[in-house]
Structures are given as structure tokens and as C-alpha cells.
Design an enzyme around this catalytic site. Sequence first.
Site, short mmCIF file in Angstrom:
data_model
loop_
_atom_site.label_atom_id
_atom_site.label_comp_id
_atom_site.label_asym_id
_atom_site.label_seq_id
_atom_site.Cartn_x
_atom_site.Cartn_y
_atom_site.Cartn_z
N GLY A 1 0.90 -1.33 -0.08
CA GLY A 1 -0.05 -0.18 -0.02
C GLY A 1 0.80 1.37 0.02
N HIS A 2 1.88 1.24 -0.72
CA HIS A 2 2.66 2.39 -0.83
C HIS A 2 3.55 2.26 -2.15
CE1 HIS A 2 5.50 -0.92 1.12
NE2 HIS A 2 6.21 -0.29 0.28
N ALA A 3 4.25 3.42 -2.41
CA ALA A 3 5.16 3.48 -3.73
C ALA A 3 6.84 4.02 -3.09
CB ALA A 3 4.80 4.08 -4.94
#
Length: 139
Positions: free
Chosen positions: A51-53
Amino acid sequence: MDNREGRIINLPKITDPRGNLTVAEGMKDVPFSVARVYWVYDVPAGESRGGHAHRRCREFIVAVSGSFTVTLDDGRERTTVLLNHPYQGLLVETGVWRTLDDYSSGAVCLVLASDPFCEEDYIRDYDDFKRYAEERWSK
């Protein structure tokens, strides 16, 4: 999704009747020097990870036990990859949102990262990521 955002890499598999062995060497099997290694396990049913980059960090994700899916989003399109072989890894490039779901019982997710942990490298809000991706694609 362009192959540069995420691609499967087959690792050497050494078969032996006593048990198989797979190796991953930085700058050889994994296309970067490995600065950090971590693993995720005991994920409860129905939970997600990721749930991130990342702005700078590249990652190589391996299902060393069990299976899980990785959804990659480059800001234009999404693709989902099932990881279920310990001799394969998913290379995730910078600027790609990733979510890991559908963990099987006993699954272990191993991540080789190109950079040490740095909170400023993370994009944790999806709206911020969309703005980041729009800027990146407009260049």
C-alpha cells in the site's frame, strides 16, 4: 503495464534430492546491489501489506513459502501477479504503487531492497501517488 515497472525474474534453482536451493546475488541475479532485506509472515487471512510506492528504492519480492498476489499500479494501469515459486522474484521499479494480498497460510514474503529504510522515500497516500505519477508520466 510496461515491463520496466515490474517483471518476473527466474533465479537459479539447484535441484538436489536432499532439497532444492535457490540463490539471489545482487548485481547478478537481482539487478541492483542489495542494501536491505526483510520478510513478512504470519499475515492474517484477508489482510493486505504494502500500500505504498517508493521514489528511489527498487525492490525484488519473492514468495519463499506459500503464495500471495502483488498488484502493481504505475499511475496509468494496474496488473496483478501471483507469486508462488521460491525460485522466482518480482522486480518492482521506483514510482510503482504495490499492494500484496491473498496470502496463503504459512506464506513468507522476502523482499530485497536497493536502499536502506528511509521514510522520506515512501509515498503512503494514494492521492499523493496519483499526483506523483501524473508528474512522472508528463515528463
